[in-house]
Motif scaffolding. Sequence first.
Motif, PDB file in Angstrom:
ATOM      1  N   ASN A  49       0.811  -1.220   0.000  1.00  0.00           N
ATOM      2  CA  ASN A  49       0.000   0.000   0.000  1.00  0.00           C
ATOM      3  C   ASN A  49       0.841   1.265   0.000  1.00  0.00           C
ATOM      4  O   ASN A  49       0.490   2.265  -0.633  1.00  0.00           O
ATOM      5  CB  ASN A  49      -0.924   0.000   1.228  1.00  0.00           C
ATOM      6  N   LEU A  50       1.957   1.255   0.723  1.00  0.00           N
ATOM      7  CA  LEU A  50       2.757   2.470   0.866  1.00  0.00           C
ATOM      8  C   LEU A  50       3.748   2.670  -0.271  1.00  0.00           C
ATOM      9  O   LEU A  50       4.473   3.666  -0.299  1.00  0.00           O
ATOM     10  CB  LEU A  50       3.477   2.476   2.217  1.00  0.00           C
ATOM     11  N   ALA A  51       3.757   1.739  -1.233  1.00  0.00           N
ATOM     12  CA  ALA A  51       4.621   1.920  -2.407  1.00  0.00           C
ATOM     13  C   ALA A  51       4.196   3.122  -3.233  1.00  0.00           C
ATOM     14  O   ALA A  51       4.992   3.663  -4.000  1.00  0.00           O
ATOM     15  CB  ALA A  51       4.589   0.659  -3.266  1.00  0.00           C
ATOM     16  N   ARG A  52       2.945   3.553  -3.083  1.00  0.00           N
ATOM     17  CA  ARG A  52       2.435   4.678  -3.890  1.00  0.00           C
ATOM     18  C   ARG A  52       3.042   6.015  -3.479  1.00  0.00           C
ATOM     19  O   ARG A  52       2.937   7.001  -4.208  1.00  0.00           O
ATOM     20  CB  ARG A  52       0.908   4.734  -3.778  1.00  0.00           C
ATOM     21  N   TYR A  53       3.657   6.086  -2.297  1.00  0.00           N
ATOM     22  CA  TYR A  53       4.213   7.356  -1.806  1.00  0.00           C
ATOM     23  C   TYR A  53       5.651   7.487  -2.296  1.00  0.00           C
ATOM     24  O   TYR A  53       6.592   7.008  -1.678  1.00  0.00           O
ATOM     25  CB  TYR A  53       4.116   7.416  -0.280  1.00  0.00           C
ATOM     26  N   ASP A  54       5.778   8.143  -3.456  1.00  0.00           N
ATOM     27  CA  ASP A  54       7.069   8.178  -4.145  1.00  0.00           C
ATOM     28  C   ASP A  54       7.572   9.589  -4.410  1.00  0.00           C
ATOM     29  O   ASP A  54       8.617   9.780  -5.021  1.00  0.00           O
ATOM     30  CB  ASP A  54       6.962   7.416  -5.469  1.00  0.00           C
ATOM     31  N   GLY A  55       6.807  10.605  -3.968  1.00  0.00           N
ATOM     32  CA  GLY A  55       7.240  11.982  -4.182  1.00  0.00           C
ATOM     33  C   GLY A  55       6.886  12.527  -5.549  1.00  0.00           C
ATOM     34  O   GLY A  55       7.255  13.654  -5.870  1.00  0.00           O
ATOM     35  N   VAL A  56       6.174  11.755  -6.364  1.00  0.00           N
ATOM     36  CA  VAL A  56       5.864  12.189  -7.725  1.00  0.00           C
ATOM     37  C   VAL A  56       4.502  12.853  -7.795  1.00  0.00           C
ATOM     38  O   VAL A  56       4.345  13.945  -8.332  1.00  0.00           O
ATOM     39  CB  VAL A  56       5.924  10.994  -8.704  1.00  0.00           C
ATOM     40  N   ARG A  57       3.479  12.200  -7.227  1.00  0.00           N
ATOM     41  CA  ARG A  57       2.099  12.635  -7.469  1.00  0.00           C
ATOM     42  C   ARG A  57       1.529  13.560  -6.408  1.00  0.00           C
ATOM     43  O   ARG A  57       0.743  14.448  -6.695  1.00  0.00           O
ATOM     44  CB  ARG A  57       1.204  11.398  -7.621  1.00  0.00           C
ATOM     45  N   PHE A  58       1.873  13.345  -5.154  1.00  0.00           N
ATOM     46  CA  PHE A  58       1.306  14.170  -4.081  1.00  0.00           C
ATOM     47  C   PHE A  58       2.198  14.044  -2.853  1.00  0.00           C
ATOM     48  O   PHE A  58       3.024  13.135  -2.750  1.00  0.00           O
ATOM     49  CB  PHE A  58      -0.133  13.747  -3.734  1.00  0.00           C
ATOM     50  N   GLY A  59       2.020  14.984  -1.910  1.00  0.00           N
ATOM     51  CA  GLY A  59       2.765  14.914  -0.669  1.00  0.00           C
ATOM     52  C   GLY A  59       4.196  15.411  -0.790  1.00  0.00           C
ATOM     53  O   GLY A  59       4.558  16.145  -1.718  1.00  0.00           O
ATOM     54  N   HIS A  60       5.003  14.990   0.150  1.00  0.00           N
ATOM     55  CA  HIS A  60       6.386  15.477   0.268  1.00  0.00           C
ATOM     56  C   HIS A  60       7.268  14.970  -0.880  1.00  0.00           C
ATOM     57  O   HIS A  60       7.136  13.838  -1.322  1.00  0.00           O
ATOM     58  CB  HIS A  60       6.965  14.991   1.605  1.00  0.00           C
ATOM     59  N   ARG A  61       8.168  15.848  -1.344  1.00  0.00           N
ATOM     60  CA  ARG A  61       9.217  15.449  -2.288  1.00  0.00           C
ATOM     61  C   ARG A  61      10.544  16.008  -1.792  1.00  0.00           C
ATOM     62  O   ARG A  61      10.648  17.193  -1.473  1.00  0.00           O
ATOM     63  CB  ARG A  61       8.947  15.968  -3.696  1.00  0.00           C
ATOM     64  N   ALA A  62      11.545  15.145  -1.712  1.00  0.00           N
ATOM     65  CA  ALA A  62      12.850  15.565  -1.203  1.00  0.00           C
ATOM     66  C   ALA A  62      13.540  16.511  -2.184  1.00  0.00           C
ATOM     67  O   ALA A  62      13.328  16.449  -3.400  1.00  0.00           O
ATOM     68  CB  ALA A  62      13.725  14.339  -0.958  1.00  0.00           C
ATOM     69  N   LYS A  63      14.376  17.383  -1.646  1.00  0.00           N
ATOM     70  CA  LYS A  63      15.219  18.230  -2.490  1.00  0.00           C
ATOM     71  C   LYS A  63      16.383  17.384  -2.990  1.00  0.00           C
ATOM     72  O   LYS A  63      17.029  16.670  -2.229  1.00  0.00           O
ATOM     73  CB  LYS A  63      15.735  19.429  -1.696  1.00  0.00           C
ATOM     74  N   LEU A  64      16.647  17.501  -4.266  1.00  0.00           N
ATOM     75  CA  LEU A  64      17.655  16.639  -4.893  1.00  0.00           C
ATOM     76  C   LEU A  64      18.952  17.406  -5.167  1.00  0.00           C
ATOM     77  O   LEU A  64      18.939  18.617  -5.411  1.00  0.00           O
ATOM     78  CB  LEU A  64      17.108  16.065  -6.204  1.00  0.00           C
ATOM     79  N   ALA A  65      20.024  16.671  -5.108  1.00  0.00           N
ATOM     80  CA  ALA A  65      21.324  17.244  -5.463  1.00  0.00           C
ATOM     81  C   ALA A  65      21.520  17.156  -6.974  1.00  0.00           C
ATOM     82  O   ALA A  65      20.846  16.372  -7.655  1.00  0.00           O
ATOM     83  CB  ALA A  65      22.439  16.490  -4.746  1.00  0.00           C
ATOM     84  N   GLN A  66      22.440  17.959  -7.490  1.00  0.00           N
ATOM     85  CA  GLN A  66      22.705  17.917  -8.921  1.00  0.00           C
ATOM     86  C   GLN A  66      23.186  16.514  -9.303  1.00  0.00           C
ATOM     87  O   GLN A  66      24.024  15.921  -8.635  1.00  0.00           O
ATOM     88  CB  GLN A  66      23.770  18.953  -9.288  1.00  0.00           C
TER      89      GLN A  66
END
Length: 494
Positions: free
Chosen positions: A323-340
């Motif tokens: 169930n929690l596989a859907r939380y990937d930062g793409v569609r909704f909710g938190h998204r981590a800041k990425l490095a170059q």
Amino acid sequence: MTELNTLTIAAAREALAKGEVTAAELTEACLSAIDASGALNAFVHNTPEMAREMAVAADERIRQGRAAPMTGIPLGIKDVFCVRGVPSQAASRILSGFKPEYESTVTQNLWNAGAVMLGKLNQDEFAMGSANETSCYGPAVNPWKAANGAPLTPGGSSGGSAAAVAADLCLAATGTDTGGSIRQPAAFTGTVGLKPTYGRVSRWGVIAYASSLDQAGPMTKTVRDAAIMLGAMASSDPADSTCADLPVPDFEAALTGDIRGKRIGIPREYRVDGMPDEIDALWHKGAEMLRDAGAEIVDISLPHTKYALPAYYVIAPAEASSNLARYDGVRFGHRAKLAQGDGITEMYEKTRAEGFGPEVQRRIMIGAYVLSAGFYDAYYNRARKVRALIKRDFDTAFAEGIDSILAPATPSAAFPLGSTAQDDPVAMYLNDVFTVTLNLAGLPGIAVPVGQDKAGLPLGLQLIGRPFEEGDLLNQAHALERAAGFVAKPERWW
């Protein structure tokens, strides 16, 4: 009249019908109580303007003679229920900022019945926990205190709901129960918690933990209130394929208090090693109360009980990892800041590492492991077979004429905050020893406050019923509640 926020649903309904109080007045009393309850950390998203608008609408509905049993009743909603336009995070950082554009079936049913929403309630992250200590909002606090003044857990995962009802911040609250998350907090706070039969209440719009185990139910001040609220929450629902297409009976009408001739089972396997004497004595006391009310008390065997906890902690994490596989930062909710130079894999990894707390990460990893190639048959499939045996134990007992089963709700009274969870997750899991069997078998169960321990903390017992016979179960709980006469309330300190 007593303080309005301390009323039961039944008493408030009567006062509203007589015109002695308005929904707006009830709502303001609860909002004032919430404003003064910051130390409990029970409400985490307040919706006062929405509450006031809904109260005005409820008063108009009452004036027009269109009131339902829940019309004008102010409620708290566990954060796992999606409410349109209101933050719905399941107490997790990964859903930070998420405001659904849809309404869960349960909350829509309650709004259709005229209930009033006060706000969202604290809980364990994704409902994973037995102490409300895994929440991104910080722990909810039990309004009952230890003799030495130490703060106590209100239980979990529906800890905010239990604390809010016990502290009279709302007249009732919604909860969810995956392995005891309604019944254990109810027992810890001296309130009533009902887990309905799996499929009695729709799961649509409830943020999922373990889909074959989750079930929503009411958390209330009395058994009668639980019957009233379940009648409003329950419905068939084409949006949830696991929701039973059955009519919703009048649960309140079933509360006759007459249980003469009922056969109530006492499972010998629930007498676990190390059970405190107070819990054992309470269990005996509850059985005597039911016997005095006319029930027949019967010793029964549920032989596969000892395998319930390990089976549950294979099946639930397995479903959670999916169930929690859907939380990937793409569609909704938190998204981590990425490095170059970071790609999509790094985004997934960083987002999930930042968004999920330690207990959720632990259960995802356990679930992924038991579902992996080479271990699926050894763990997950074996747990499914054990689950079938546990259900068969209950089926056999009911086929032999048992109407319900009486057992402790918890292995202890409420324990201090910080005494489990992070340091000893297994100790936290053991809090579910009496409750997980119902979820594995899909049965209804209700926790009722029956007494207090030597420190004055509430203790509860649970009754386990036949599938889809909540009315009969509630009636037996009503008889137990009446015999116990539990009226204790926590002394206000917050």
